[in-house]
Design a protein around this motif. Structure first.
Motif, PDB file in Angstrom:
ATOM      1  N   UNK A 279       0.828  -1.041   0.018  1.00 12.44           N
ATOM      2  CA  UNK A 279       0.104   0.020   0.085  1.00 12.44           C
ATOM      3  C   UNK A 279       0.782   1.115  -0.071  1.00 12.44           C
ATOM      4  N   UNK A 280       2.185   1.430   0.531  1.00 11.75           N
ATOM      5  CA  UNK A 280       2.898   2.656   0.375  1.00 11.75           C
ATOM      6  C   UNK A 280       3.953   2.351  -0.557  1.00 11.75           C
ATOM      7  N   UNK A 281       3.932   1.330  -1.216  1.00 14.66           N
ATOM      8  CA  UNK A 281       5.048   0.887  -2.731  1.00 14.66           C
ATOM      9  C   UNK A 281       4.621   1.247  -3.732  1.00 14.66           C
ATOM     10  N   UNK A 282       4.483   2.389  -4.647  1.00 13.72           N
ATOM     11  CA  UNK A 282       4.288   1.977  -5.954  1.00 13.72           C
ATOM     12  C   UNK A 282       4.199   0.368  -6.582  1.00 13.72           C
ATOM     13  N   UNK A 283       5.698   0.309  -6.472  1.00 13.20           N
ATOM     14  CA  UNK A 283       6.460  -0.508  -7.892  1.00 13.20           C
ATOM     15  C   UNK A 283       6.235  -2.308  -6.895  1.00 13.20           C
ATOM     16  N   UNK A 284       5.759  -2.598  -5.564  1.00  9.91           N
ATOM     17  CA  UNK A 284       4.991  -3.945  -5.093  1.00  9.91           C
ATOM     18  C   UNK A 284       3.513  -3.080  -5.691  1.00  9.91           C
ATOM     19  N   UNK A 285       3.172  -2.445  -5.047  1.00 12.16           N
ATOM     20  CA  UNK A 285       2.067  -2.967  -5.538  1.00 12.16           C
ATOM     21  C   UNK A 285       1.374  -2.647  -7.238  1.00 12.16           C
ATOM     22  N   UNK A 286       2.415  -1.906  -8.288  1.00  8.31           N
ATOM     23  CA  UNK A 286       1.944  -2.324  -9.308  1.00  8.31           C
ATOM     24  C   UNK A 286       2.323  -3.986 -10.293  1.00  8.31           C
ATOM     25  N   UNK A 287       3.704  -4.596  -9.307  1.00  4.26           N
ATOM     26  CA  UNK A 287       3.755  -5.004  -9.553  1.00  4.26           C
ATOM     27  C   UNK A 287       2.966  -6.908  -9.618  1.00  4.26           C
ATOM     28  N   UNK A 288       1.879  -6.435  -8.040  1.00  8.95           N
ATOM     29  CA  UNK A 288       1.083  -6.834  -7.390  1.00  8.95           C
ATOM     30  C   UNK A 288      -0.252  -7.427  -8.282  1.00  8.95           C
ATOM     31  N   UNK A 289      -0.678  -5.845  -8.953  1.00 12.23           N
ATOM     32  CA  UNK A 289      -1.965  -6.033  -9.510  1.00 12.23           C
ATOM     33  C   UNK A 289      -1.797  -6.652 -10.592  1.00 12.23           C
ATOM     34  N   UNK A 290      -0.223  -6.085 -11.540  1.00 10.36           N
ATOM     35  CA  UNK A 290      -0.144  -6.967 -12.838  1.00 10.36           C
ATOM     36  C   UNK A 290      -0.405  -8.334 -12.608  1.00 10.36           C
ATOM     37  N   UNK A 291       0.531  -9.134 -11.364  1.00  9.26           N
ATOM     38  CA  UNK A 291       0.171 -10.981 -10.694  1.00  9.26           C
ATOM     39  C   UNK A 291      -0.604 -11.144 -11.350  1.00  9.26           C
ATOM     40  N   UNK A 292      -1.828 -10.706 -10.745  1.00  9.10           N
ATOM     41  CA  UNK A 292      -3.068 -11.071 -10.715  1.00  9.10           C
ATOM     42  C   UNK A 292      -3.855 -11.493 -12.229  1.00  9.10           C
ATOM     43  N   UNK A 293      -2.993 -10.332 -13.372  1.00 12.39           N
ATOM     44  CA  UNK A 293      -3.588  -9.992 -14.438  1.00 12.39           C
ATOM     45  C   UNK A 293      -3.141 -11.804 -15.920  1.00 12.39           C
ATOM     46  N   UNK A 294      -2.346 -12.931 -14.595  1.00  8.58           N
ATOM     47  CA  UNK A 294      -1.753 -14.239 -15.573  1.00  8.58           C
ATOM     48  C   UNK A 294      -2.477 -15.312 -14.318  1.00  8.58           C
ATOM     49  N   UNK A 295      -2.995 -15.018 -13.337  1.00  5.68           N
ATOM     50  CA  UNK A 295      -3.728 -16.153 -12.769  1.00  5.68           C
ATOM     51  C   UNK A 295      -5.103 -16.463 -12.915  1.00  5.68           C
ATOM     52  N   UNK A 296      -5.635 -17.806 -13.938  1.00  4.25           N
ATOM     53  CA  UNK A 296      -6.811 -17.705 -14.760  1.00  4.25           C
ATOM     54  C   UNK A 296      -6.965 -19.198 -14.520  1.00  4.25           C
ATOM     55  N   UNK A 297      -8.485 -19.480 -15.071  1.00  5.27           N
ATOM     56  CA  UNK A 297      -9.049 -20.683 -14.577  1.00  5.27           C
ATOM     57  C   UNK A 297      -8.865 -21.267 -15.839  1.00  5.27           C
ATOM     58  N   UNK A 298      -8.939 -22.923 -15.030  1.00  6.20           N
ATOM     59  CA  UNK A 298      -8.674 -24.660 -15.817  1.00  6.20           C
ATOM     60  C   UNK A 298      -9.630 -25.189 -15.304  1.00  6.20           C
ATOM     61  N   UNK A 299     -10.849 -25.429 -16.456  1.00  2.00           N
ATOM     62  CA  UNK A 299     -11.774 -26.415 -15.395  1.00  2.00           C
ATOM     63  C   UNK A 299     -12.127 -25.632 -14.036  1.00  2.00           C
ATOM     64  N   UNK A 300     -12.534 -25.978 -13.129  1.00  7.51           N
ATOM     65  CA  UNK A 300     -12.338 -25.356 -11.498  1.00  7.51           C
ATOM     66  C   UNK A 300     -11.281 -25.581 -10.889  1.00  7.51           C
ATOM     67  N   UNK A 301     -10.328 -25.419 -11.043  1.00 12.10           N
ATOM     68  CA  UNK A 301      -8.353 -25.070 -11.028  1.00 12.10           C
ATOM     69  C   UNK A 301      -8.408 -23.903 -11.237  1.00 12.10           C
ATOM     70  N   UNK A 302      -6.894 -23.472 -10.762  1.00 13.71           N
ATOM     71  CA  UNK A 302      -6.624 -21.823 -11.608  1.00 13.71           C
ATOM     72  C   UNK A 302      -5.439 -22.819 -12.078  1.00 13.71           C
ATOM     73  N   UNK A 303      -4.367 -21.741 -13.249  1.00 11.27           N
ATOM     74  CA  UNK A 303      -3.883 -21.757 -13.991  1.00 11.27           C
ATOM     75  C   UNK A 303      -3.016 -20.590 -13.947  1.00 11.27           C
ATOM     76  N   UNK A 304      -1.918 -20.486 -14.621  1.00 13.18           N
ATOM     77  CA  UNK A 304      -1.204 -19.199 -14.881  1.00 13.18           C
ATOM     78  C   UNK A 304      -0.431 -18.735 -16.794  1.00 13.18           C
ATOM     79  N   UNK A 305      -1.140 -17.724 -17.314  1.00 13.22           N
ATOM     80  CA  UNK A 305      -0.964 -17.973 -18.604  1.00 13.22           C
ATOM     81  C   UNK A 305       0.709 -17.422 -18.271  1.00 13.22           C
ATOM     82  N   UNK A 306       1.163 -17.959 -19.587  1.00  8.65           N
ATOM     83  CA  UNK A 306       3.246 -17.123 -19.369  1.00  8.65           C
ATOM     84  C   UNK A 306       3.334 -15.928 -19.292  1.00  8.65           C
ATOM     85  N   UNK A 307       2.641 -15.830 -20.684  1.00  4.62           N
ATOM     86  CA  UNK A 307       2.274 -13.840 -21.100  1.00  4.62           C
ATOM     87  C   UNK A 307       1.607 -13.787 -21.906  1.00  4.62           C
ATOM     88  N   UNK A 308       1.457 -12.659 -22.205  1.00  2.41           N
ATOM     89  CA  UNK A 308       0.226 -11.522 -23.265  1.00  2.41           C
ATOM     90  C   UNK A 308       1.576 -11.322 -24.489  1.00  2.41           C
TER      91      UNK A 308
END
Length: 697
Positions: A279-308
């Motif tokens: 919350x007090x570190x813009x770099x960490x916050x930006x990376x945490x928000x970015x990290x969320x975008x790679x986590x996706x669903x595969x069926x009823x479980x989760x996986x990771x998109x390697x890159x967009x």
């Protein structure tokens, strides 16, 4: 918040390098440049994952936007046609910002329009919303309307489409909803809207050109179909909204969807165990928000998109990225789901390297993904202490993996008499340096690659530690003995005394002395086979020859095989991919190794933080808010490859939190009666005539 003003938005060359990305948690996405000029075949307002997280189809390429003030039209769009950019809506773009999603502010003759683009999480749905935010002439202007012309592609995202007679031009209309089904076998496209009028058109727009595809030596020309025009009356400050989706929606719910997405993103960082830091570190916050975008669903479980934009979920990338994407950010349930997903797909002791786009059988052609699986599980256990999950769902799989590697599995992967892991066959590429053109494997690395031995030893130590935790004395002894033999052989075979670092590959012939970054893992991984003195030398050698502002080069620039530019045709780019090209994800492991060999000192952590500064600045270039897949080896080191890469973001976030900030998981409390310290730790590194017991901390 990343934002650019009018001066930047009017610089065509500069803005075409700045791309925004929205994702939906299914593998689908929306993306373009900050002026809306598509430079890639992968750009589009709705790239739907029809078989989540794969089967991606560019459904809606873009919206052609025209604002009418009285009867005078002002085009807000921009496109590249042969020899010209037309129209040039960038002249009216006053500001672009990520707040938290793309917001475009246009200003024309005292009229200000704000456009917002975002996706609905868990759906193949994109919302485009326009609001009149300023009108300096409310009494004088009697006619103010917005016209939107959807341009559809309806094709695989690796391809382009061209004018054809097979397209179905019909539009099914209901109040506030238009449905288009251009081709059989593909989902329908629903346009939920609050337009005052919808008029059927049926025109082809020809010869769009995509600059980046031209540079990459690929098909760069496309035709797009316009089925209709939507007309909105803006005089009464009524917002104009379109929900583009594979499911029907109600445009009246746009505000609700927007607020839900804002709250969802906010919760990504609020729930983190290091939320106070983020919350007090813009770099960490930006990376945490970015990290969320790679986590996706595969069926009823989760996986990771390697890159967009173009990667699916790869086993190697997923296991390397998992710790950084999920553990410092507190998404332990996601980490557990990902580990479970891949555990269910282990076959003959191997993790799948890739799930193909079309959903065929997974590909098992990797030696390292399986070994990174152990390290991902170790990190998960360190953060969570979740012994029950590891015991019940992972340990049986891990035991089977070790057995397969001992007796041998695909592609010659087998422990040989040295206790090290040999692998490889002609025509296959099994390590992360996997570029291949036809039958030509650019960096074959058959035999014993250095990082594979580091990972193998690390896996054996993890198994010894788990055996101890679960009171499996025979298993503990077995893995300890296997690790001891591997360590002794490694130090005897891999240490290049004349250079003061590790060979890259040994295979019975003269070992490969190429100075590559693969040796850094022999220091950075939790369990290392090197003595402190040798570890120091490895880090120093990598720093001297491979460290750049954006990551580690994949080959020293003094090597005859070095390629300093990742440009040209697909063959030329594949030739450079691991022959000098810079990889940001490697910087995470280098920083871990550097801080480790310097005892975690404040000076070492401060230096590591300085090394990350160029990547902090990079978040406002290339894929905005993300870290690119690769960079050129030579200055000025332009970003290349994917604009947003999972392991780039993950490893920089992990190293920043754990090594620079010094925030690491507290070691779980030991069970009653357990040994006071792990038995598998750093060995002496001596290459004496026989295996020796490792020293313990």
């Amino acid at each position: 918040m990343i934002q650019f003003g009018k001066e930047m938005c009017g610089d065509l060359d500069a803005v075409l390098r700045k791309e925004w990305l929205e994702t939906n948690g299914l593998g689908g996405f929306a993306s373009s440049t900050i002026i809306g000029l598509n430079t890639r075949r992968y750009h589009g307002l709705l790239v739907a994952a029809t078989k989540p997280p794969v089967g991606r189809v560019v459904m809606l390429s873009k919206l052609e936007e025209t604002l009418f003030i009285e009867s005078q039209p002002f085009d807000l769009s921009a496109n590249r046609y042969p020899g010209v950019v037309h129209p040039q809506g960038l002249r009216y773009l006053k500001q672009f910002r990520l707040d938290p999603f793309p917001v475009f502010t246009y200003e024309i003759e005292g009229i200000e329009i704000e456009k917002t683009v975002f996706m609905i999480h868990g759906e193949n749905s994109t919302i485009v919303h326009y609001e009149l935010t300023k009108n300096n002439h409310p009494e004088r202007i009697k006619n103010l309307r917005l016209e939107l012309r959807p341009l559809i592609a309806f094709r695989d995202y690796h391809s382009t489409t061209h004018e054809n007679g097979a397209i179905n031009r019909e539009i099914e209309q209901r109040p506030g909803l238009a449905t288009i089904t251009p081709y059989q076998g593909l989902p329908s496209l629903h346009l939920a809207h609050n337009a005052a009028e919808l008029r059927k058109t049926g025109d082809w727009y020809r010869n769009f050109e995509y600059d980046v595809e031209r540079e990459r030596g690929l098909d760069f020309s496309e035709d797009l179909f316009n089925p209709c025009v939507l007309r909105f009356d803006l005089r009464l400050r009524r917002p104009a909204s379109v929900i583009v989706s594979t499911d029907p929606h109600d445009a009246a719910q746009v505000a609700e969807y927007r607020q839900a997405e804002i709250m969802r993103r906010r919760n990504v960082t609020v729930s983190s165990p290091v939320a106070s830091v983020i919350d007090h570190d813009a770099f960490a916050q930006d990376l945490a928000v970015a990290a969320d975008q790679y986590i996706v669903s595969r069926g009823d479980q989760k996986t990771v998109i390697a890159g967009y934009h173009w990667f699916s979920d790869w086993g190697r990338d997923t296991m390397i990225a998992l710790p950084g994407l999920t553990l410092p950010t507190g998404r332990h349930d996601v980490a557990r789901s990902i580990l479970r997903t891949f555990a269910q797909h282990v076959d003959r002791g191997m993790l799948p390297n890739r799930f193909p786009d079309a959903g065929e059988t997974p590909e098992y052609n990797t030696v390292d993904a399986t070994l990174w699986f152990f390290e991902a599980a170790r990190a998960y256990l360190a953060y969570t202490g979740d012994l029950e999950f590891v015991r019940n769902e992972l340990c049986p799989v891990f035991t089977d993996i070790i057995s397969w590697h001992v007796r041998g599995t695909r592609y010659g992967i087998k422990v040989d008499s040295s206790g090290l892991l040999s692998s490889g066959e002609a025509g296959v590429q099994l390590t992360w340096m996997d570029a291949k053109v036809g039958d030509w494997v650019v960096t074959p690395r058959r035999g014993k690659p250095v990082e594979i031995q580091a990972l193998w030893y690390n896996a054996l130590c993890i198994m010894e530690d788990l055996a101890r935790k679960f009171a499996d004395e025979p298993g503990q002894k077995r893995y300890r003995n296997m690790a001891t033999v591997a360590s002794w052989s490694f130090n005897r075979l891999f240490w290049n005394e004349s250079v003061g670092c590790l060979y890259d590959v040994t295979n019975g012939a003269p070992p490969d002395p190429s100075i590559r970054p693969n040796q850094i893992f022999a220091v950075s991984l939790t369990h290392s086979m090197l003595s402190p003195e040798r570890a120091q030398k490895v880090v120093a050698k990598v720093q001297e020859h491979l460290l750049t502002p954006y990551g580690l080069r994949s080959l020293a620039s003094t090597d005859p095989q070095y390629r300093g530019r990742y440009t040209g045709s697909p063959v030329e780019r594949d030739d450079a991919y691991h022959q000098g090209t810079v990889w940001p994800w490697l910087l995470g492991h280098f920083i871990t190794a550097y801080v480790k060999v310097n005892g975690g000192s404040d000076a070492a952590r401060s230096q590591a933080g300085e090394w990350l500064e160029p990547l902090r600045e990079h978040l406002t270039d290339g894929g905005l808010g993300h870290i690119s897949e690769i960079f050129d080896g030579d200055a000025p080191q332009l970003p290349r490859g994917c604009i947003a890469q999972a392991w780039s973001v993950a490893e920089i976030l992990r190293a920043y939190i754990e090594d620079v900030k010094g925030i690491r998981p507290a070691p779980p409390r030991r069970e009653a009666g357990a040994a006071s310290s792990p038995t598998c730790q750093r060995p002496s590194g001596s290459s004496g005539p026989r295996p020796r017991r490792r020293h313990h901390r």
